[in-house]
Design a protein around this motif. Structure first.
Motif, PDB file in Angstrom:
ATOM      1  N   ARG A   1       0.717   8.197   6.683  1.00 29.94           N
ATOM      2  CA  ARG A   1       1.115   7.194   5.594  1.00 29.94           C
ATOM      3  C   ARG A   1       0.247   6.074   5.534  1.00 29.94           C
ATOM      4  O   ARG A   1       0.216   5.326   4.019  1.00 29.94           O
ATOM      5  N   ILE A   2       0.121   5.123   6.312  1.00 25.44           N
ATOM      6  CA  ILE A   2       0.066   3.850   5.965  1.00 25.44           C
ATOM      7  C   ILE A   2      -2.067   4.362   5.539  1.00 25.44           C
ATOM      8  O   ILE A   2      -2.444   3.766   5.010  1.00 25.44           O
ATOM      9  N   ASP A   3      -2.769   5.199   6.167  1.00 22.66           N
ATOM     10  CA  ASP A   3      -4.208   5.635   5.707  1.00 22.66           C
ATOM     11  C   ASP A   3      -4.001   6.568   4.484  1.00 22.66           C
ATOM     12  O   ASP A   3      -5.180   5.509   3.605  1.00 22.66           O
ATOM     13  N   VAL A   4      -2.877   6.934   3.886  1.00 23.27           N
ATOM     14  CA  VAL A   4      -3.300   7.376   2.218  1.00 23.27           C
ATOM     15  C   VAL A   4      -2.947   6.120   1.830  1.00 23.27           C
ATOM     16  O   VAL A   4      -3.527   5.833   0.403  1.00 23.27           O
ATOM     17  N   TYR A   5      -2.239   4.916   2.029  1.00 16.01           N
ATOM     18  CA  TYR A   5      -1.510   4.054   1.614  1.00 16.01           C
ATOM     19  C   TYR A   5      -2.884   3.304   0.928  1.00 16.01           C
ATOM     20  O   TYR A   5      -3.327   2.715  -0.190  1.00 16.01           O
ATOM     21  N   LYS A   6      -3.176   2.909   2.371  1.00 17.24           N
ATOM     22  CA  LYS A   6      -4.896   2.248   1.754  1.00 17.24           C
ATOM     23  C   LYS A   6      -6.159   3.429   1.114  1.00 17.24           C
ATOM     24  O   LYS A   6      -6.334   1.926   0.497  1.00 17.24           O
ATOM     25  N   ALA A   7      -6.133   4.084   1.414  1.00 18.63           N
ATOM     26  CA  ALA A   7      -6.882   5.498   0.960  1.00 18.63           C
ATOM     27  C   ALA A   7      -6.940   5.193  -1.155  1.00 18.63           C
ATOM     28  O   ALA A   7      -7.778   4.493  -1.529  1.00 18.63           O
ATOM     29  N   GLN A   8      -5.623   5.055  -1.085  1.00 21.22           N
ATOM     30  CA  GLN A   8      -5.255   5.670  -2.633  1.00 21.22           C
ATOM     31  C   GLN A   8      -4.680   4.644  -3.006  1.00 21.22           C
ATOM     32  O   GLN A   8      -4.596   4.683  -4.335  1.00 21.22           O
ATOM     33  N   THR A   9      -3.607   4.184  -3.083  1.00 24.23           N
ATOM     34  CA  THR A   9      -2.295   3.004  -3.658  1.00 24.23           C
ATOM     35  C   THR A   9      -3.252   1.587  -3.426  1.00 24.23           C
ATOM     36  O   THR A   9      -3.171   1.147  -4.375  1.00 24.23           O
ATOM     37  N   ALA A  10      -3.866   1.286  -2.508  1.00 24.04           N
ATOM     38  CA  ALA A  10      -4.129  -0.087  -2.086  1.00 24.04           C
ATOM     39  C   ALA A  10      -5.151  -0.976  -2.963  1.00 24.04           C
ATOM     40  O   ALA A  10      -5.425  -1.800  -3.727  1.00 24.04           O
ATOM     41  N   ILE A  11      -5.963   0.091  -3.637  1.00 23.76           N
ATOM     42  CA  ILE A  11      -6.821   0.387  -4.439  1.00 23.76           C
ATOM     43  C   ILE A  11      -6.569   0.021  -6.112  1.00 23.76           C
ATOM     44  O   ILE A  11      -6.827  -0.255  -6.884  1.00 23.76           O
ATOM     45  N   VAL A  12      -5.125   0.228  -6.149  1.00 26.88           N
ATOM     46  CA  VAL A  12      -4.214  -0.062  -7.061  1.00 26.88           C
ATOM     47  C   VAL A  12      -3.892  -1.228  -7.830  1.00 26.88           C
ATOM     48  O   VAL A  12      -3.999  -1.882  -8.563  1.00 26.88           O
ATOM     49  N   ALA A  13      -4.489  -2.423  -6.432  1.00 30.07           N
ATOM     50  CA  ALA A  13      -4.647  -3.399  -7.189  1.00 30.07           C
ATOM     51  C   ALA A  13      -5.306  -4.121  -7.530  1.00 30.07           C
ATOM     52  O   ALA A  13      -5.708  -4.599  -8.568  1.00 30.07           O
ATOM     53  N   GLU A  14      -6.985  -3.874  -7.680  1.00 28.35           N
ATOM     54  CA  GLU A  14      -7.845  -3.680  -8.744  1.00 28.35           C
ATOM     55  C   GLU A  14      -7.068  -3.682  -9.802  1.00 28.35           C
ATOM     56  O   GLU A  14      -7.701  -4.337 -10.667  1.00 28.35           O
ATOM     57  N   HIS A  15      -7.041  -2.886 -10.181  1.00 31.84           N
ATOM     58  CA  HIS A  15      -6.835  -2.362 -11.715  1.00 31.84           C
ATOM     59  C   HIS A  15      -5.413  -3.409 -12.112  1.00 31.84           C
ATOM     60  O   HIS A  15      -6.356  -4.153 -12.843  1.00 31.84           O
ATOM     61  N   TYR A  16      -4.606  -3.890 -11.185  1.00 35.52           N
ATOM     62  CA  TYR A  16      -4.406  -5.334 -11.602  1.00 35.52           C
ATOM     63  C   TYR A  16      -5.054  -6.506 -11.175  1.00 35.52           C
ATOM     64  O   TYR A  16      -4.395  -7.291 -12.609  1.00 35.52           O
ATOM     65  N   LYS A  17      -5.791  -6.945 -10.456  1.00 31.29           N
ATOM     66  CA  LYS A  17      -6.369  -8.234 -10.203  1.00 31.29           C
ATOM     67  C   LYS A  17      -7.455  -8.309 -11.568  1.00 31.29           C
ATOM     68  O   LYS A  17      -7.289  -9.475 -11.471  1.00 31.29           O
ATOM     69  N   LYS A  18      -7.362  -7.399 -11.981  1.00 31.92           N
ATOM     70  CA  LYS A  18      -8.775  -7.190 -13.466  1.00 31.92           C
ATOM     71  C   LYS A  18      -8.036  -7.846 -14.269  1.00 31.92           C
ATOM     72  O   LYS A  18      -8.817  -8.323 -15.872  1.00 31.92           O
ATOM     73  N   GLN A  19      -6.032  -7.498 -14.724  1.00 30.14           N
ATOM     74  CA  GLN A  19      -5.601  -8.428 -15.738  1.00 30.14           C
ATOM     75  C   GLN A  19      -5.137  -9.080 -15.135  1.00 30.14           C
ATOM     76  O   GLN A  19      -4.195  -9.865 -16.657  1.00 30.14           O
ATOM     77  N   GLY A  20      -5.253 -10.056 -13.900  1.00 34.22           N
ATOM     78  CA  GLY A  20      -4.027 -10.744 -14.174  1.00 34.22           C
ATOM     79  C   GLY A  20      -3.461 -10.756 -13.673  1.00 34.22           C
ATOM     80  O   GLY A  20      -2.509 -12.315 -13.501  1.00 34.22           O
ATOM     81  N   LYS A  21      -2.689  -9.689 -13.239  1.00 31.74           N
ATOM     82  CA  LYS A  21      -1.243  -9.709 -12.609  1.00 31.74           C
ATOM     83  C   LYS A  21      -1.040  -9.932 -11.794  1.00 31.74           C
ATOM     84  O   LYS A  21       0.142  -9.536 -11.195  1.00 31.74           O
ATOM     85  N   TYR A  22      -1.517  -9.493 -10.171  1.00 32.88           N
ATOM     86  CA  TYR A  22      -1.633  -9.762  -9.405  1.00 32.88           C
ATOM     87  C   TYR A  22      -1.374 -10.546  -8.041  1.00 32.88           C
ATOM     88  O   TYR A  22      -2.074 -11.753  -8.369  1.00 32.88           O
TER      89      TYR A  22
END
Length: 192
Positions: A146-167
């Motif tokens: 579950r942690i590996d899946v989070y890192k591979a699939q979910t943690a990358i969502v952070a980049e989506h919101y970092k670009k928007q300045g919301k993270y």
């Protein structure tokens, strides 16, 4: 309306902190994981289809989760705020989520990411398994997956919101009240 996503790996404390945020600010809360687990408990068609994913530590299909979120947003358009816990988990979900929220005139304001080391996550989840009754909380190999899946699939969502300045990254270790104070320090300026 303030819309906050509480983000972080399994065991980071999202549910615990979401409950405290709801109590303090009067926001509504949706945990997609809890909605899915309830469907599994009820042995609904949705629950039966999701059980095989959850038991293996995999994520629910995007289409299903997006439908759950869309229904929720439609029902809670006029509330003070929302805390989304466990969603979005993939970049396609984040993109669809942004469109849903914009369509309803309620964009996401803030992504709060609880940062916790892997070994602490495993320890917390194994401890939680004593009360949760969840099969995916009892086996260390499933937890690590579950942690590996989070890192591979979910943690990358952070980049989506970092670009928007919301993270915003928030230290998710330490005592519950200290973590809560750190979260509030990020939320309070948006309420002024």
């Amino acid at each position: 309306m303030l819309n906050i996503v509480l983000f972080g790996p399994p065991g980071a404390g999202k549910g615990t902190q979401a409950a405290k945020l709801i109590e303090k600010y009067g926001f509504h809360h949706i945990s997609t994981g809890e909605v899915i687990r309830e469907e599994i408990r009820q042995e609904s068609p949705l629950g039966r289809s999701m059980k095989s994913y959850i038991d293996k530590g995999h994520l629910a299909p995007d289409e299903l989760v997006i439908d759950i979120i869309t229904e929720y947003v439609c029902k809670h358009k006029d509330c003070k705020g929302n805390v989304f816990d466990g969603f979005p988990r993939t970049t396609p979900q984040a993109e669809a989520f942004d469109k849903i929220m914009e369509m309803h005139g309620a964009p996401i304001n803030l992504i709060l990411s609880l940062e916790v080391p892997d070994e602490e996550l495993i320890k917390r989840i194994l401890l939680r398994s004593k009360d949760s009754g969840r099969a995916d909380d009892r086996c260390e190999s499933v937890i690590r997956n579950r942690i590996d899946v989070y890192k591979a699939q979910t943690a990358i969502v952070a980049e989506h919101y970092k670009k928007q300045g919301k993270y915003r990254a928030v230290n998710g270790t330490g005592d519950i009240d200290g973590i809560f104070r750190n979260l509030c320090a990020e939320i309070d300026p948006l309420l002024k």
